[in-house]
Design a protein around this motif. Structure first.
Motif, PDB file in Angstrom:
ATOM      1  N   LYS A  40     -55.660   2.809   3.343  1.00 22.70           N
ATOM      2  CA  LYS A  40     -56.504   2.718   4.619  1.00 22.70           C
ATOM      3  C   LYS A  40     -56.689   3.901   5.157  1.00 22.70           C
ATOM      4  O   LYS A  40     -57.936   4.423   5.171  1.00 22.70           O
ATOM      5  N   SER A  41     -55.699   4.793   5.135  1.00 17.68           N
ATOM      6  CA  SER A  41     -55.816   6.268   5.645  1.00 17.68           C
ATOM      7  C   SER A  41     -56.785   6.782   4.987  1.00 17.68           C
ATOM      8  O   SER A  41     -57.795   7.758   5.089  1.00 17.68           O
ATOM      9  N   LEU A  42     -56.284   6.893   3.603  1.00 17.18           N
ATOM     10  CA  LEU A  42     -57.433   7.607   2.596  1.00 17.18           C
ATOM     11  C   LEU A  42     -58.548   7.185   2.457  1.00 17.18           C
ATOM     12  O   LEU A  42     -59.506   8.056   2.454  1.00 17.18           O
ATOM     13  N   MET A  43     -58.945   5.862   2.542  1.00 20.87           N
ATOM     14  CA  MET A  43     -60.436   5.410   2.552  1.00 20.87           C
ATOM     15  C   MET A  43     -60.808   5.879   3.735  1.00 20.87           C
ATOM     16  O   MET A  43     -62.090   6.355   3.651  1.00 20.87           O
ATOM     17  N   ASP A  44     -60.407   5.650   4.844  1.00 19.71           N
ATOM     18  CA  ASP A  44     -60.893   5.992   6.418  1.00 19.71           C
ATOM     19  C   ASP A  44     -61.246   7.683   6.139  1.00 19.71           C
ATOM     20  O   ASP A  44     -62.642   7.950   6.559  1.00 19.71           O
ATOM     21  N   ARG A  45     -60.444   8.479   5.819  1.00 19.39           N
ATOM     22  CA  ARG A  45     -60.782  10.006   6.204  1.00 19.39           C
ATOM     23  C   ARG A  45     -61.963  10.296   4.912  1.00 19.39           C
ATOM     24  O   ARG A  45     -62.630  11.021   5.145  1.00 19.39           O
ATOM     25  N   THR A  46     -61.719   9.585   3.722  1.00 17.15           N
ATOM     26  CA  THR A  46     -62.714  10.008   2.642  1.00 17.15           C
ATOM     27  C   THR A  46     -64.197   9.440   3.073  1.00 17.15           C
ATOM     28  O   THR A  46     -65.044  10.381   3.080  1.00 17.15           O
ATOM     29  N   LEU A  47     -64.339   8.303   3.468  1.00 19.43           N
ATOM     30  CA  LEU A  47     -65.601   7.768   4.090  1.00 19.43           C
ATOM     31  C   LEU A  47     -66.076   8.612   5.487  1.00 19.43           C
ATOM     32  O   LEU A  47     -67.186   8.813   5.329  1.00 19.43           O
ATOM     33  N   GLY A  89     -69.275  10.607   5.421  1.00 17.12           N
ATOM     34  CA  GLY A  89     -70.356   9.987   6.375  1.00 17.12           C
ATOM     35  C   GLY A  89     -70.734  11.405   7.216  1.00 17.12           C
ATOM     36  O   GLY A  89     -72.079  11.503   7.362  1.00 17.12           O
ATOM     37  N   VAL A  90     -69.934  12.225   7.582  1.00 15.88           N
ATOM     38  CA  VAL A  90     -70.257  13.683   8.183  1.00 15.88           C
ATOM     39  C   VAL A  90     -71.405  14.368   7.301  1.00 15.88           C
ATOM     40  O   VAL A  90     -72.239  14.828   7.837  1.00 15.88           O
ATOM     41  N   ILE A  91     -70.969  14.408   6.116  1.00 15.26           N
ATOM     42  CA  ILE A  91     -71.935  15.135   4.933  1.00 15.26           C
ATOM     43  C   ILE A  91     -73.084  14.503   4.893  1.00 15.26           C
ATOM     44  O   ILE A  91     -74.436  15.202   5.183  1.00 15.26           O
ATOM     45  N   ALA A  92     -73.189  13.234   4.801  1.00 10.18           N
ATOM     46  CA  ALA A  92     -74.482  12.356   4.499  1.00 10.18           C
ATOM     47  C   ALA A  92     -75.402  12.472   5.907  1.00 10.18           C
ATOM     48  O   ALA A  92     -76.392  12.322   5.731  1.00 10.18           O
ATOM     49  N   LEU A  93     -74.777  12.235   6.881  1.00 10.77           N
ATOM     50  CA  LEU A  93     -75.358  12.235   8.259  1.00 10.77           C
ATOM     51  C   LEU A  93     -75.503  13.479   8.968  1.00 10.77           C
ATOM     52  O   LEU A  93     -76.109  13.407  10.215  1.00 10.77           O
ATOM     53  N   GLU A 100     -71.773   6.990  18.770  1.00  7.58           N
ATOM     54  CA  GLU A 100     -70.461   6.680  18.415  1.00  7.58           C
ATOM     55  C   GLU A 100     -70.144   7.570  17.013  1.00  7.58           C
ATOM     56  O   GLU A 100     -69.098   7.717  16.664  1.00  7.58           O
ATOM     57  N   LEU A 101     -71.480   8.064  16.487  1.00  4.26           N
ATOM     58  CA  LEU A 101     -70.842   9.039  15.156  1.00  4.26           C
ATOM     59  C   LEU A 101     -69.939  10.054  15.391  1.00  4.26           C
ATOM     60  O   LEU A 101     -69.392  10.375  14.304  1.00  4.26           O
ATOM     61  N   PRO A 102     -69.877  10.661  16.579  1.00  7.72           N
ATOM     62  CA  PRO A 102     -68.884  11.894  16.612  1.00  7.72           C
ATOM     63  C   PRO A 102     -67.391  11.257  16.414  1.00  7.72           C
ATOM     64  O   PRO A 102     -66.581  12.140  16.112  1.00  7.72           O
ATOM     65  N   GLN A 103     -67.372  10.068  16.434  1.00  7.71           N
ATOM     66  CA  GLN A 103     -66.051   9.370  16.198  1.00  7.71           C
ATOM     67  C   GLN A 103     -65.630   9.563  14.829  1.00  7.71           C
ATOM     68  O   GLN A 103     -64.332   9.542  14.494  1.00  7.71           O
ATOM     69  N   LEU A 104     -66.549   9.936  13.794  1.00  5.40           N
ATOM     70  CA  LEU A 104     -66.063  10.256  12.403  1.00  5.40           C
ATOM     71  C   LEU A 104     -65.182  11.508  12.545  1.00  5.40           C
ATOM     72  O   LEU A 104     -64.078  11.553  11.544  1.00  5.40           O
ATOM     73  N   PHE A 105     -65.197  12.390  13.555  1.00  2.25           N
ATOM     74  CA  PHE A 105     -64.434  13.684  13.448  1.00  2.25           C
ATOM     75  C   PHE A 105     -63.019  12.903  14.114  1.00  2.25           C
ATOM     76  O   PHE A 105     -62.074  13.633  13.636  1.00  2.25           O
ATOM     77  N   ASN A 106     -63.033  12.140  14.864  1.00  2.00           N
ATOM     78  CA  ASN A 106     -61.632  11.430  15.230  1.00  2.00           C
ATOM     79  C   ASN A 106     -61.070  10.871  14.160  1.00  2.00           C
ATOM     80  O   ASN A 106     -59.652  10.621  13.894  1.00  2.00           O
ATOM     81  N   VAL A 107     -61.827  10.073  13.171  1.00  2.00           N
ATOM     82  CA  VAL A 107     -61.256   9.529  12.102  1.00  2.00           C
ATOM     83  C   VAL A 107     -60.647  10.727  11.032  1.00  2.00           C
ATOM     84  O   VAL A 107     -59.474  10.461  10.721  1.00  2.00           O
ATOM     85  N   ILE A 108     -61.450  11.607  10.901  1.00  2.00           N
ATOM     86  CA  ILE A 108     -61.002  12.688   9.901  1.00  2.00           C
ATOM     87  C   ILE A 108     -59.848  13.327  10.721  1.00  2.00           C
ATOM     88  O   ILE A 108     -58.524  13.804   9.805  1.00  2.00           O
ATOM     89  N   LYS A 109     -59.756  13.685  11.789  1.00  2.00           N
ATOM     90  CA  LYS A 109     -58.499  14.071  12.498  1.00  2.00           C
ATOM     91  C   LYS A 109     -57.181  13.332  12.450  1.00  2.00           C
ATOM     92  O   LYS A 109     -56.227  13.741  12.282  1.00  2.00           O
TER      93      LYS A 109
END
Length: 190
Positions: free
Chosen positions: A3-10, A14-18, A91-100
């Motif tokens: 789950k952690s690997l999938m979350d961080r990879t996506l 997501g940050v790159i694509a968006l 909510e999109l900046p929360q992608l950085f929370n996921v990466i962290k």
């Protein structure tokens, strides 16, 4: 681990694509009203640890001593903020929370500390939502309409606890797919 690997990879993808969308949102916030682009708020994370959740700022800078949940026609919401909220782009900046590693893509939504304090005194097992990482989206977001009453909180808790007990990569994928549907087809309804 999966789950952690999938979350961080996506989240990285997501940050790159968006990135053009992220940049456009940042500019819209910057030019809509004075203040920072990002809104940072302390919330409970996994095991009740305090995390700082990022969002695009959607309100005018104000100095409220008490956390007050935004209402539909809240005068504090900026024009750009109204669009960001309706489209869920705030909510999109929360992608950085996921990466962290503070958040997952899917899990119970983290609430403001004051809201958790309020509901944990009123609803049995309310803090059990924090047995896993909070998510950008969750089972209660795709299964229960937006609401801010005590009854809504009780109902949403049931969905959150179901997810805590039954989470899987398949369920995460299902929730992400349903979230995309909600954002795309229902953004105008919020």
């Amino acid at each position: 681990l999966m789950k952690s690997l999938m979350d961080r990879t996506l989240a990285v993808l997501g940050v790159i694509a968006l990135s053009p969308v992220l940049a456009s949102c940042a500019l819209a916030v910057k030019f809509s009203s004075p203040g920072p682009i990002l809104f940072k708020q302390k919330r409970h994370g996994w095991n009740g640890n305090i995390i700082e959740v990022l969002k695009f700022r959607s309100m005018k800078v104000h100095d409220d001593k008490q956390v007050k949940q935004a209402q539909k026609e809240d005068p504090r919401i900026t024009r750009a903020g109204r669009f960001l909220r309706r489209s869920s782009l705030d909510e999109l900046p929360q992608l950085f929370n996921v990466i962290k590693g503070d958040m997952a893509l899917v899990g119970p939504r983290p609430h403001a500390l004051a809201h958790n304090d309020y509901y944990s005194d009123k609803i049995i097992a309310y803090m059990a939502r924090h047995r896993i990482k909070p998510g950008i989206t969750g089972w209660s977001q795709v299964r229960y309409p937006y609401g801010a009453s005590d009854d809504d909180a009780r109902e949403k808790l049931q969905y959150d606890l179901y997810y805590v007990k039954n989470y899987s990569l398949f369920l995460d994928c299902l929730i992400m797919f349903q979230t995309a549907e909600v954002v795309i087809f229902c953004a105008g309804a919020r």
